[in-house]
Each structure stands twice: as C-alpha cells, then as structure tokens.
Design a protein around this motif. Structure first.
Motif, PDB file in Angstrom:
ATOM      1  N   VAL A 122     -20.853   7.425 -47.644  1.00  0.00           N
ATOM      2  CA  VAL A 122     -19.986   8.367 -48.355  1.00  0.00           C
ATOM      3  C   VAL A 122     -20.719   9.009 -49.531  1.00  0.00           C
ATOM      4  O   VAL A 122     -21.383   8.327 -50.309  1.00  0.00           O
ATOM      5  N   VAL A 123     -20.569  10.322 -49.633  1.00  0.00           N
ATOM      6  CA  VAL A 123     -21.057  11.063 -50.798  1.00  0.00           C
ATOM      7  C   VAL A 123     -19.899  11.862 -51.375  1.00  0.00           C
ATOM      8  O   VAL A 123     -18.894  12.123 -50.689  1.00  0.00           O
ATOM      9  N   GLY A 124     -20.026  12.261 -52.627  1.00  0.00           N
ATOM     10  CA  GLY A 124     -18.926  12.916 -53.324  1.00  0.00           C
ATOM     11  C   GLY A 124     -18.471  14.206 -52.693  1.00  0.00           C
ATOM     12  O   GLY A 124     -17.287  14.559 -52.763  1.00  0.00           O
ATOM     13  N   GLU A 125     -19.391  14.948 -52.056  1.00  0.00           N
ATOM     14  CA  GLU A 125     -19.035  16.237 -51.469  1.00  0.00           C
ATOM     15  C   GLU A 125     -18.080  16.117 -50.284  1.00  0.00           C
ATOM     16  O   GLU A 125     -17.524  17.122 -49.836  1.00  0.00           O
ATOM     17  N   MET A 126     -17.880  14.909 -49.771  1.00  0.00           N
ATOM     18  CA  MET A 126     -16.985  14.717 -48.626  1.00  0.00           C
ATOM     19  C   MET A 126     -15.508  14.748 -49.010  1.00  0.00           C
ATOM     20  O   MET A 126     -14.645  14.800 -48.134  1.00  0.00           O
ATOM     21  N   PHE A 127     -15.203  14.717 -50.326  1.00  0.00           N
ATOM     22  CA  PHE A 127     -13.813  14.587 -50.760  1.00  0.00           C
ATOM     23  C   PHE A 127     -13.431  15.700 -51.722  1.00  0.00           C
ATOM     24  O   PHE A 127     -14.269  16.266 -52.423  1.00  0.00           O
ATOM     25  N   GLY A 128     -12.136  16.014 -51.726  1.00  0.00           N
ATOM     26  CA  GLY A 128     -11.618  17.032 -52.623  1.00  0.00           C
ATOM     27  C   GLY A 128     -10.136  16.824 -52.864  1.00  0.00           C
ATOM     28  O   GLY A 128      -9.495  15.963 -52.241  1.00  0.00           O
ATOM     29  N   ASP A 129      -9.573  17.635 -53.767  1.00  0.00           N
ATOM     30  CA  ASP A 129      -8.141  17.531 -54.067  1.00  0.00           C
ATOM     31  C   ASP A 129      -7.292  17.958 -52.879  1.00  0.00           C
ATOM     32  O   ASP A 129      -6.202  17.443 -52.653  1.00  0.00           O
ATOM     33  N   GLU A 130      -7.799  18.927 -52.128  1.00  0.00           N
ATOM     34  CA  GLU A 130      -7.070  19.412 -50.964  1.00  0.00           C
ATOM     35  C   GLU A 130      -7.971  19.312 -49.745  1.00  0.00           C
ATOM     36  O   GLU A 130      -9.121  19.742 -49.772  1.00  0.00           O
ATOM     37  N   ALA A 131      -7.450  18.710 -48.714  1.00  0.00           N
ATOM     38  CA  ALA A 131      -8.241  18.551 -47.493  1.00  0.00           C
ATOM     39  C   ALA A 131      -8.148  19.806 -46.650  1.00  0.00           C
ATOM     40  O   ALA A 131      -7.127  20.482 -46.617  1.00  0.00           O
ATOM     41  N   GLY A 132      -9.239  20.090 -45.993  1.00  0.00           N
ATOM     42  CA  GLY A 132      -9.226  21.209 -45.065  1.00  0.00           C
ATOM     43  C   GLY A 132      -8.512  20.805 -43.782  1.00  0.00           C
ATOM     44  O   GLY A 132      -8.682  19.696 -43.289  1.00  0.00           O
ATOM     45  N   VAL A 133      -7.699  21.697 -43.267  1.00  0.00           N
ATOM     46  CA  VAL A 133      -6.988  21.441 -42.017  1.00  0.00           C
ATOM     47  C   VAL A 133      -7.571  22.359 -40.954  1.00  0.00           C
ATOM     48  O   VAL A 133      -7.741  23.559 -41.176  1.00  0.00           O
ATOM     49  N   ALA A 134      -7.884  21.789 -39.809  1.00  0.00           N
ATOM     50  CA  ALA A 134      -8.483  22.575 -38.735  1.00  0.00           C
ATOM     51  C   ALA A 134      -7.524  23.664 -38.272  1.00  0.00           C
ATOM     52  O   ALA A 134      -6.302  23.550 -38.404  1.00  0.00           O
ATOM     53  N   VAL A 135      -8.123  24.723 -37.737  1.00  0.00           N
ATOM     54  CA  VAL A 135      -7.323  25.832 -37.226  1.00  0.00           C
ATOM     55  C   VAL A 135      -6.420  25.334 -36.107  1.00  0.00           C
ATOM     56  O   VAL A 135      -6.842  24.593 -35.214  1.00  0.00           O
ATOM     57  N   GLY A 136      -5.138  25.723 -36.172  1.00  0.00           N
ATOM     58  CA  GLY A 136      -4.187  25.291 -35.152  1.00  0.00           C
ATOM     59  C   GLY A 136      -3.534  23.958 -35.442  1.00  0.00           C
ATOM     60  O   GLY A 136      -2.740  23.466 -34.641  1.00  0.00           O
ATOM     61  N   LYS A 137      -3.857  23.367 -36.604  1.00  0.00           N
ATOM     62  CA  LYS A 137      -3.281  22.085 -36.988  1.00  0.00           C
ATOM     63  C   LYS A 137      -2.465  22.229 -38.260  1.00  0.00           C
ATOM     64  O   LYS A 137      -2.612  23.188 -39.022  1.00  0.00           O
ATOM     65  N   LEU A 216       1.135  12.941 -41.126  1.00  0.00           N
ATOM     66  CA  LEU A 216       0.590  13.148 -39.786  1.00  0.00           C
ATOM     67  C   LEU A 216      -0.046  14.530 -39.692  1.00  0.00           C
ATOM     68  O   LEU A 216       0.444  15.492 -40.288  1.00  0.00           O
ATOM     69  N   THR A 217      -1.125  14.612 -38.942  1.00  0.00           N
ATOM     70  CA  THR A 217      -1.718  15.903 -38.593  1.00  0.00           C
ATOM     71  C   THR A 217      -1.356  16.199 -37.151  1.00  0.00           C
ATOM     72  O   THR A 217      -1.664  15.402 -36.250  1.00  0.00           O
ATOM     73  N   VAL A 218      -0.682  17.340 -36.932  1.00  0.00           N
ATOM     74  CA  VAL A 218      -0.156  17.684 -35.611  1.00  0.00           C
ATOM     75  C   VAL A 218      -0.521  19.131 -35.286  1.00  0.00           C
ATOM     76  O   VAL A 218      -1.010  19.885 -36.147  1.00  0.00           O
ATOM     77  N   ASP A 219      -0.260  19.512 -34.057  1.00  0.00           N
ATOM     78  CA  ASP A 219      -0.420  20.922 -33.682  1.00  0.00           C
ATOM     79  C   ASP A 219       0.568  21.769 -34.480  1.00  0.00           C
ATOM     80  O   ASP A 219       1.704  21.351 -34.725  1.00  0.00           O
ATOM     81  N   SER A 220       0.132  22.940 -34.866  1.00  0.00           N
ATOM     82  CA  SER A 220       0.959  23.795 -35.730  1.00  0.00           C
ATOM     83  C   SER A 220       2.316  24.098 -35.119  1.00  0.00           C
ATOM     84  O   SER A 220       3.329  24.171 -35.832  1.00  0.00           O
ATOM     85  N   ASP A 221       2.373  24.282 -33.809  1.00  0.00           N
ATOM     86  CA  ASP A 221       3.647  24.651 -33.182  1.00  0.00           C
ATOM     87  C   ASP A 221       4.635  23.489 -33.115  1.00  0.00           C
ATOM     88  O   ASP A 221       5.796  23.677 -32.759  1.00  0.00           O
ATOM     89  N   LYS A 222       4.183  22.280 -33.467  1.00  0.00           N
ATOM     90  CA  LYS A 222       5.072  21.112 -33.478  1.00  0.00           C
ATOM     91  C   LYS A 222       5.527  20.744 -34.888  1.00  0.00           C
ATOM     92  O   LYS A 222       6.418  19.909 -35.062  1.00  0.00           O
ATOM     93  N   ALA A 223       4.908  21.358 -35.888  1.00  0.00           N
ATOM     94  CA  ALA A 223       5.161  20.954 -37.272  1.00  0.00           C
ATOM     95  C   ALA A 223       6.612  21.175 -37.684  1.00  0.00           C
ATOM     96  O   ALA A 223       7.218  20.322 -38.348  1.00  0.00           O
ATOM     97  N   ALA A 224       7.211  22.319 -37.343  1.00  0.00           N
ATOM     98  CA  ALA A 224       8.578  22.626 -37.786  1.00  0.00           C
ATOM     99  C   ALA A 224       9.578  21.634 -37.211  1.00  0.00           C
ATOM    100  O   ALA A 224      10.443  21.116 -37.934  1.00  0.00           O
ATOM    101  N   ASP A 225       9.472  21.333 -35.915  1.00  0.00           N
ATOM    102  CA  ASP A 225      10.410  20.387 -35.292  1.00  0.00           C
ATOM    103  C   ASP A 225      10.265  18.996 -35.905  1.00  0.00           C
ATOM    104  O   ASP A 225      11.260  18.299 -36.140  1.00  0.00           O
TER     105      ASP A 225
END
Length: 246
Positions: A122-137, A216-225
């Motif tokens: 682990v190095v410091g650059e791997m972490f931040g206040d906000e995590a990146g979320v992959a496209v479509g997630k 949970l990290t889910v597909d974007s089209d499932k997030a609302a339900d």
C-alpha cells in the motif's frame, strides 16, 4: 735461442678472449615508477568498499508497511482483516503506508481510489476522500438489521440483494408466507461489498440488535431499485460464489 724464448712466451697465453671485469658491464635501465596508477588502484578499492558499506546500511534500514492480502475494491478501505505487515527497504521517494499509520488511515475514512489487488504493498496515492467508481457502476448504502445480511460479511464479498416483504402477522400465517414468497424478487444478482464496519478495527463489538451499515457497488441501472427497497427496509443480502476471501 731467440726463437725458443718467443715460443715459450707465447705458450703461456690463453686462446680464450679475456672477459670484461664486473665493473665494465652495461648498466640496466631503472624501473619506471607510476605513482598515478597506484593511487588510482587505491582509490578504486576505497570506492568499492564504500559502496558495499552503503548497500549494507541501506539493507538494514527497513520499515514495516501495509501489504494487501485480499483484493480491496474501489471505495473499500484497508483494515487488519485484509492486510498484513511486511518489511521493505526504506525509500523516501515512495509514500509507503506504514503499519503504525493504519489506524489513522481508517480514522480519516480514506477509500481506495481504484481496485487494489491482493499482494500489493500500500502507498498513499491509492487512497482518497472519494473513491472513483467505474463507468456503469454506482454505490448504494444500506442499513440492515440482523437477519438481513449473512454473518461474517466483509469488504470484497460478492452478494445478491433480494427484495423481501416486511409484512408479518400472527394470524393467517400461511397467507402471509405465500404473499411474502410472491413479493420476494432479486434486485441485484451480483453486487460487491465495498464497505462494512470491522469490529477488530473499531475496537467495538458489533451488536446484532444494531443496524449494520453496508455499502454495495452495483450496476447503475439497479441502483434506484436497490435504494428504494433499502429505504423501506425490504432488502436481504445473500452471499454468492465469487467472494474475494474464497
């Protein structure tokens, strides 16, 4: 008489030519001394010895840092259940997260910016206040009661989220059971747990009567339900094959 005297005098002479005396030998040229080469050889020896000493000193200057033992998804955090301490050579140009800094990393609630594979240091650059979320997630937060999540759930697990009916009653139990079964459905068949409290990290025991905060990290089209069902308390998680800990 004169002839005999001359003959006798010549008989005493040797036919071998006379050797020159020691003092008459040619002098040998003196050996040429090269002090510059000698000094260079000494300098090279000293430099080699100094280099070997520096390597030994650097090898001895080691620090204890964090190494990931289980894959941490984007948005997840590092803790004692998914990491271990390892020794590495100290290098000020690399921003290692030292093992003693792990509590502070958790206190700041820093998240993995991207997925961190198992085995990575682990190095410091791997972490931040906000995590990146992959496209479509998308990430969805849940507050679950005991019985709505499997025991031992942890970050990196793969789960399925089901919509379950909250209706209950002592009378007409068969009807209610039938209604619950018909209203149960799969909301998300493959979701990744990106956050769940760890009792070992917080120092507190997780009490079954207290709601458990799970992200949970889910597909974007499932997030609302999923978010709607979660707000109504109608979500139950089930572990499925593909967990990072397996």
């Amino acid at each position: 008489m004169k002839i005999q005297e001359r003959t006798g005098a010549g008989a005493g002479r040797s036919a071998v030519p006379a050797q020159p005396s020691v003092g008459d030998r040619l002098p040998t040229p003196p050996r040429e001394r090269k002090p510059a080469l000698a000094a260079l050889a000494v300098l090279l020896i000293l430099v080699g010895a100094l280099g070997a000493t520096m390597l030994v000193l650097q090898a001895g200057d080691r620090i204890e840092v964090v190494k990931v033992t289980k894959a941490i998804p984007a948005g997840g955090s590092v803790n004692r259940s998914n990491s271990t301490p390892v020794m590495v050579a100290k290098d000020d140009s690399i921003h290692y997260v030292e093992w003693t800094q792990l509590p502070e990393l958790q206190k700041q609630k820093l998240k993995a910016v991207n997925t961190i594979p198992a085995g990575a240091v682990v190095v410091g650059e791997m972490f931040g206040d906000e995590a990146g979320v992959a496209v479509g997630k998308a990430t969805v937060g849940l507050s679950l009661k005991a019985g709505q999540y499997p025991t031992g759930i942890k970050e990196g697990d793969t789960v399925a989220a089901y919509r379950v009916s909250s209706a209950s009653g002592s009378s007409n139990s068969n009807s209610n059971s039938s209604s619950s079964a018909s209203s149960s459905s799969v909301i998300v068949d493959n979701a990744r747990v990106t956050y769940v409290p760890d009792a070992k990290d917080s120092g507190d025991e997780l009490v079954s009567s207290t709601n458990l905060a799970v992200t949970l990290t889910v597909d974007s089209d499932k997030a609302a339900d999923l978010a709607q069902a979660a707000s109504n308390g109608e979500v139950a998680l089930v572990q499925i094959p593909g967990n990072s800990g397996n």
